[in-house]
Structure formats: structure tokens, C-alpha cells
Design a protein around this motif. Structure first.
Motif, PDB file in Angstrom:
ATOM      1  N   TYR A   1     102.558  45.256  54.646  1.00 60.68           N
ATOM      2  CA  TYR A   1     101.811  44.259  53.994  1.00 60.68           C
ATOM      3  C   TYR A   1     102.886  43.240  53.740  1.00 60.68           C
TER       4      TYR A   1
ATOM      5  N   ALA B   1     103.711  49.990  52.606  1.00 59.59           N
ATOM      6  CA  ALA B   1     102.796  50.856  52.217  1.00 59.59           C
ATOM      7  C   ALA B   1     102.946  52.395  52.838  1.00 59.59           C
TER       8      ALA B   1
ATOM      9  N   SER C   1     101.264  56.665  42.035  1.00 54.25           N
ATOM     10  CA  SER C   1     100.657  55.409  42.328  1.00 54.25           C
ATOM     11  C   SER C   1     101.511  54.619  43.144  1.00 54.25           C
ATOM     12  N   GLY C   2     100.883  53.948  44.068  1.00 52.43           N
ATOM     13  CA  GLY C   2     101.586  53.280  44.964  1.00 52.43           C
ATOM     14  C   GLY C   2     102.334  53.959  46.269  1.00 52.43           C
ATOM     15  N   SER C   3     102.094  55.297  46.301  1.00 57.90           N
ATOM     16  CA  SER C   3     103.020  55.928  47.180  1.00 57.90           C
ATOM     17  C   SER C   3     102.338  55.999  48.765  1.00 57.90           C
ATOM     18  N   GLY C   4     101.250  55.376  48.764  1.00 54.99           N
ATOM     19  CA  GLY C   4     100.774  54.895  50.121  1.00 54.99           C
ATOM     20  C   GLY C   4      99.527  55.926  50.521  1.00 54.99           C
ATOM     21  N   LYS C   5      98.876  56.978  49.583  1.00 53.54           N
ATOM     22  CA  LYS C   5      97.861  57.567  49.935  1.00 53.54           C
ATOM     23  C   LYS C   5      96.731  56.908  50.431  1.00 53.54           C
ATOM     24  N   SER C   6      95.982  56.046  49.523  1.00 52.96           N
ATOM     25  CA  SER C   6      94.905  55.259  50.112  1.00 52.96           C
ATOM     26  C   SER C   6      95.126  54.592  51.523  1.00 52.96           C
ATOM     27  N   THR C   7      96.333  53.959  51.814  1.00 52.29           N
ATOM     28  CA  THR C   7      96.576  53.235  53.108  1.00 52.29           C
ATOM     29  C   THR C   7      96.765  54.447  53.911  1.00 52.29           C
TER      30      THR C   7
ATOM     31  N   HIS D   1      95.454  62.649  41.853  1.00 50.69           N
ATOM     32  CA  HIS D   1      96.242  62.728  40.856  1.00 50.69           C
ATOM     33  C   HIS D   1      96.431  63.838  39.965  1.00 50.69           C
TER      34      HIS D   1
END
Ligand SMILES: Nc1ncnc2c1ncn2[C@@H]1O[C@H](COP(=O)(O)OP(=O)(O)OP(=O)(O)O)[C@@H](O)[C@H]1O
Ligand SMILES: [Mg+2]
Lengths: 421, 236
Positions: free
Chosen positions: B18, B27, B47-53, B207
Motif C-alpha cells: 500500500y 501488507a 493485528s495488522g499482520s496481513g490476514k485480511s489482505t 484471533h
């Protein structure tokens, strides 16, 4: 291998899917009742205005035409070749019998021969410049409304009798059965005078016409003017829309070397122009009105899109194509337009039915207006074409206004749309 | 049979960068990953480790900055908007943390929509949706509006919607994140059961240790990279 088979699209926008979109759109419109109602009401009001204005304009044009043409002009006139509008020199028509035959052959039954000439009317110490119109009372009544405008006395014209207007009679201090003198220049250029009796008074409401018009019988006029058997014009009545066609028929029987056939557009070009100008002004009004309508719908749809970002993201994730999203948004926009068109058409139609029956009384504004001689109540005249046009414009506007929001929704980034709160 | 032909999903050197005004965020920072048909895999990590991405990339909702993603032997990392939509329509089911059902539709209609997209006829749609709602335990609530359902019920509808089109992969980003722990566990149990019954691959993120424990393969992400990837067995 199996993959490629799986993703074969088939029909991307099946009728069943479009049906589901219709249902989603409809339920969303009902769900946001107040917003939908406001949008639909605003658009419906525009449709209402469009329909009613159109019908009133139709009524106005009809009235203007009737008035302007039924006072004296008629829809078609025949003169001798070389005749010019507003000319005063007596120019007799050759072989009047041939004209009667031509009219009958052309299928025109309502026509009136006339002999017209300028004259001076003298009564006691008063005098006034007028225009004589020698008429056949029965035939004249089939073309103009002068018979209906008699306010005192009778519409009979025996030899030695004349009809003048109430206004002229008052100005000259004349009454029914009073006599007066008419002075003319005869066909051979000699000054002639004769005495006549007033048998009837008319009042068309148009002062300029009333003050200057004297009717007498055709035979009396011919004797006075030393023009035995002559006429100077024939005026005919028919639906104005058929003027060109019937004039064409007439021309087949009346050689242009000897006769001049003119339609109302040529006889009163200012009326035709005035009506065209009205139409042009009205078209401009429509454009402005529906630009506002378009902005209203576009604004509502933009709000709708914004509220439902997440929904469009979800549908995209499920496999809805950009085309599918466009169809969903456009369906909603068109539904709003459709409801508005329905509501506007129904109320507009109702108003037109009322206005066609009772009209709007314009007496205070039209007393000296040549376009309201037949009556000063403006009535609506609604044609199916007007209704179809109003609805087509509304739906086209709704479609156009939905296009940009629909395109926006179909181009949303699904990840962003899905995280939208 | 080699590993490459047997695998369902293969990621090679996948990154997603990004760019903001001043700096770049990686990401996903170079992920190599292979998954097989029928696996039940959990993506975990801070959180922010890139799972959703990563889930978005595999689901073709997003496109990698570099690297390739193959699905059933086909490169899906550069599909157009329409092509990716048609791919998702038949190959991938999604379950979201916030359910994301269409509020104006009933439970039945929400599930049916996928079959409408697939162009399936009315009789078969009826049969399949009825069976699917029965399978997720919502037969009685089929005609309810979504807004009249509890969170757990809504997520069951979402699971039914994700599976109705017979996709070979279901992606679920924190499917229990908005549910209380008992309801959450019933949802993951439902996904697990459907995975076993139908052989659908499931890749989900979470999580919650109790939810993570359901997976038979755990992938741990950190700073956009795979930090751990191992098989595990659920200890009852
Ligand atoms: N649209 C974006 N623009 C800029 N940075 C982004 C964007 N989306 C995600 N990121 C960044 O990418 C990184 C990975 O985000 P991602 O949402 O994949 O993490 P996550 O593991 O799902 O976190 P969480 O557990 O909180 O859901 C984060 O640093 C995030 O800030
Ligand atoms: Mg996340």
C-alpha cells in the motif's frame, strides 16, 4: 480443466436475476419511505406541470387559431392572381362560378364569397373610415362567427340594410333602424353614395375590428360598387391542420395564372410564428424542469449508493459483475421515475379533465385581444401524444440520472466497499 | 502425481504494497503457500499482520503487487473485474465478520441470490436452498427478514450463502469476530462439518485461540510474512 468449465458465465443477467433486482430495488424504496416519497413527489410535480402546461398550451393555440381565423380570415382564401395582403384596390375574381365548383370538387363545403372595399360612413355630423364587406349571410355564417356576435337587431341583410358594430354605432350616435350614408369609390373610379338602414349591431370584443367593419349583402355591395356579379375573395373554413392539403386540392381546379390560393399560415404569418415561438419557449422550460428532475434523482441515488457501499461490495464478492450492479442501481432509479410518472400522469390527467371542462377565466386579461374573440376561458386540450411524451421524458431522465451513480457503484473497490461503515 | 498438480491453491512470492503519501506499507511481504482441496486452515497473527489482505488476494477481491496466485492450475492474479466476478461466482464462497447480508431480503432470498447469479432454474434453486438452510439449522427461519435474526442466525445464513453455489473454497475473515464465544464456536463447528461433508476447502482467520484450535493446519502471519505453518490436531 474443471475450472474453466466452472466459470463459463452462461447468461450473466437472467430474467430471474433482474426480477430479484426489481424486488431488492422496490423493497429499498419502501424501506426509505420518506426519502422516496419526497423524491417521487418532486419528480411527479414536474410531470404534473409538464402535462398541464402542455394541455393549456394546446388549448391556447387552439383558441388563438379559432379566434384569429373565425373572425374574418378563415383557413383558406382564394383571390385573384396578384392580390397582396392588406390591399385596398378592388381586384375582382374571374368567373366566380368556377370557384364554387372548385370548392365543391375539393370537398370543402363551408366557404363564403365576399366583395370588400374601403368606404366612408357618414351619420349626421360624424363620419368614419370603414371597410365594407359584402357577404352572403348564410355562407358567411359557415365560415366566421359574426352571426353569433350580434348583440342587437338581426343578422338579416335585405337590400339597403347594413350591420355595424355596437362600438361604431355608439361613436356615430346611431341605433337600430337609424339610417346613414356610405360613400365609396366605384369599380370604375367614380364616387358613389347611398343611404342605408342599420338592422343589427355586433360586438366581437376586438375594438379595432369592430370600429372599422360594415357588413352588407353581396348584391347590395355589388350594386353600390358598380361591380355586377363580382366578388373579391372567397374564405373557407376547415380544420387548420388540413389547410395545406385542401389548398393543394383547390389549386388543381384553379389555375395559378388567374387565382391565388392562400392558407392561414400565409394569411396570418404572425400567428403561425407566435405559436412556434410559444413551442420553443416551452421546450426550453421542459429542458430546465427536467434538468432539475435529473439532479433530484441523481442526488437521491448518490445517497443510496453511499449508504449501501458495503452491500455493493458484498454482491461483488458473491460474483455480481459490474453489469449486474449497474442493473440493480438503474432498476431503483427507474422505479422512482416510474412511480413519479404514474403519480404525475394521474394528477395531471385529472387536472386536465377539470380544466378541459371548466377552464381558466382570462376575461380580465384578454378584453382587447384578437386571439380570444371566441371566448376568454382558456381550456386544456390534452392529447395522448402529450401524455406519452411526458412519461417518456420522465423515464429517460430517470435512466440518465441513474447512470452515473450506477456506474460509480459498479466501479467500487470491493475491499474498500466491504470495510465501509 | 506431483505436489504442484495436486494442489488447489498456490501462491508464489506474493506481495501487496500500500502506498500512502509519505511511506509504503507491505501488507503482504512475499508469501509462498500451497493448499490442497479439503483442507481446513486457519490464518492467525497479530493485528495488522496481513490476514485480511491475504484472504482478499486469494479471493480475487484484490490483486497482488507482485507474485502469482494459481487456483486449480489457473493464474488468477490478474483477472479483470468481470472475469474475477465470474470466477468468484462459482469457485469461492465468502463469510464476513459483519455477516453482510442484504437487509431487505429474507434468509431464503439471501442464499438464493448466488444461484440466481449462477443462472440456476427456479425448481432447483428452491430444492437446494431449502436443503442448505436445513443443513445450517435454519429451516424454520427461511422466510424471516435478515433484520429479524440474531447475529448467530445471520452468520448461519451467511455460511449457507457461501456454500450454496458449491464452491471449492470458502474464505472467512474472522467469521466469529462479532459473536459471543458459544455462538462463535457453533459457527466454526458448522464450517468444519460442511468442510468434512462436502470436501470444501476452508481458509479462515481468527484471533480467538478456541476458534484457531479447530483448524487442522495453522498458518501464522507476522509483518506480512508466514512465520509458522504447521498441522495440528484438535484436543477435545
Ligand atoms: N487500504 C489500505 N491502505 C493502507 N494500508 C492498509 C490498507 N489496508 C490495510 N493496510 C495495512 O496493511 C496491513 C495489513 O492489514 P490487514 O487488514 O491485512 O491486517 P489483519 O491481519 O487483517 O489485521 P486485523 O487482525 O486487525 O484484522 C496493516 O498494516 C494495515 O494498516
Ligand atoms: Mg483483518
Amino acid at each position: 480443466m474443471r475450472m474453466t468449465d466452472d466459470i463459463l458465465p452462461g447468461r450473466t443477467l437472467s430474467p430471474a436475476l433482474l426480477g430479484a433486482h426489481l424486488q431488492i430495488a422496490l423493497r429499498n424504496i419502501l424501506r426509505h419511505r420518506r426519502r422516496s416519497l419526497l423524491t417521487v413527489a418532486a419528480v411527479a410535480f414536474s410531470v404534473f406541470c409538464l402535462i398541464v402546461f402542455q394541455a393549456l398550451m394546446g388549448g391556447l393555440h387552439q383558441k388563438m387559431m379559432e379566434s384569429a381565423l373565425s373572425l374574418d380570415t378563415g383557413v383558406i382564401q382564394v383571390h385573384a392572381a396578384g392580390f397582396a395582403r392588406n390591399q385596398t384596390r378592388l381586384l375582382p375574381l374571374p368567373t366566380p362560378k368556377a370557384i364554387t365548383i372548385a370548392f365543391k370538387a375539393a370537398g370543402i363545403t363551408n366557404f363564403a364569397p365576399r366583395l370588400k372595399a374601403p368606404a366612408l360612413i357618414i351619420a349626421g355630423r360624424h363620419s368614419s373610415s370603414v371597410y365594407l364587406s359584402g357577404i352572403d349571410p348564410a355562407q358567411e355564417a359557415s365560415v366566421t362567427l359574426i352571426r353569433q356576435k350580434i348583440v342587437r337587431g338581426t343578422y338579416q341583410l335585405a337590400p339597403g340594410q347594413v350591420l355595424i358594430s355596437k362600438g361604431l354605432a355608439d361613436a356615430l350616435d346611431l341605433n337600430i333602424n337609424d339610417s346613414m350614408t356610405l360613400m365609396v369609390q366605384s369599380f370604375f373610379g367614380q364616387t358613389r353614395t347611398d343611404r342605408f338602414t342599420v338592422t343589427g349591431l355586433f360586438a366581437t370584443g376586438l375594438d379595432s375590428f369592430d370600429q372599422s367593419r360594415v357588413y352588407l349583402s353581396l348584391a347590395t355591395a355589388q350594386t353600390l360598387l358598380d361591380a355586377e356579379d363580382s366578388i373579391s375573395e372567397v374564405a373557407a373554413a376547415c380544420p387548420p391542420a388540413q389547410a395545406a392539403k385542401l389548398a393543394g386540392h383547390l389549386q388543381q381546379y384553379l389555375p395559378t395564372a388567374a387565382y391565388q390560393v392562400m392558407t392561414w399560415q400565409e394569411l396570418v404569418p404572425d400567428l403561425a410564428q407566435l405559436m412556434e415561438l410559444n413551442d420553443a419557449t416551452f421546450r426550453l422550460l421542459i429542458i430546465i424542469l427536467f434538468a432539475i428532475v435529473a439532479m433530484g434523482i441523481a442526488n437521491t441515488m448518490t445517497t443510496v449508493i453511499f449508504e449501501r457501499f458495503r452491500e455493493f461490495g458484498t454482491l461483488t464478492a458473491l460474483g455480481a459483475t459490474p453489469g449486474g450492479i449497474v442493473s440493480l442501481v438503474m432498476t431503483e432509479s427507474l422505479l422512482l421515475g416510474l412511480f413519479a410518472a404514474l403519480a404525475g400522469s394521474l394528477t395531471g390527467f385529472g387536472a386536465c379533465v377539470y380544466l378541459a371542462r371548466y377552464g381558466i377565466d382570462l376575461t380580465h386579461f384578454t378584453s382587447a385581444n384578437q386571439y380570444f374573440v371566441v371566448g376568454s376561458v382558456l381550456k386544456a386540450v390534452l392529447t395522448p401524444g402529450d401524455l406519452i411524451l411526458a412519461n417518456t421524458i420522465t423515464l429517460a431522465t430517470a435512466a440518465t440520472a441513474g447512470l452515473y451513480p450506477a456506474w460509480k457503484a459498479s466501479r467500487l473497490n470491493p475491499v474498500k466497499a466491504l470495510s465501509h461503515v | 502425481m506431483s505436489d504442484a498438480t495436486k494442489s488447489q491453491i498456490t501462491l508464489r512470492g506474493v506481495t501487496r504494497v500500500y502506498r500512502t503519501n509519505s511511506h509504503q506499507v507491505q501488507a503482504v511481504a512475499g508469501v509462498d503457500l500451497t493448499m490442497h482441496q479439503g483442507e481446513f486452515v486457519c490464518l492467525a497473527g497479530p493485528s495488522g499482520s496481513g490476514k485480511s489482505t491475504l484472504l482478499h488476494l486469494i479471493g480475487t477481491l484484490d490483486q497482488p503487487s507482485s507474485g502469482t496466485i494459481h487456483f486449480g492450475g489457473r493464474d488468477i492474479s490478474g483477472l479483470s473485474r468481470s472475469a474475477s466476478a465470474l470466477f468468484r461466482r462459482t469457485a469461492v464462497g465468502f463469510v464476513f465478520q459483519t455477516f453482510n447480508l442484504i437487509p431487505v431480503l429474507t434468509a431464503f432470498e439471501n442464499v438464493e441470490y448466488v444461484l440466481l447469479l449462477q443462472g440456476i432454474g427456479a425448481a432447483e434453486r428452491n430444492k437446494r436452498v431449502t436443503m442448505m438452510l436445513d443443513a445450517v439449522g435454519l429451516a424454520e427461519l427461511a422466510q424471516r427478514r435478515i433484520t429479524d435474526l440474531s447475529g448467530g442466525q445471520q452468520q448461519r445464513v451467511a455460511v449457507a450463502r457461501a456454500l450454496i453455489g458449491n464452491p471449492s473454497l470458502v474464505l472467512a475473515d474472522e467469521p466469529t469476530g462479532n459473536l459471543d464465544s458459544a455462538t462463535g464456536e457453533s459457527i466454526i463447528a458448522l464450517l468444519r462439518r460442511l468442510n468434512e461433508e462436502r470436501g470444501t476447502t476452508v481458509l479462515y482467520s481468527s484471533h480467538d485461540p478456541r476458534i484457531i484450535a479447530w483448524a487442522d493446519r495453522l498458518i501464522l502471519l507476522q509483518d506480512g510474512k508466514i512465520f509458522e505453518d504447521h498441522r495440528q490436531t484438535k484436543v477435545e
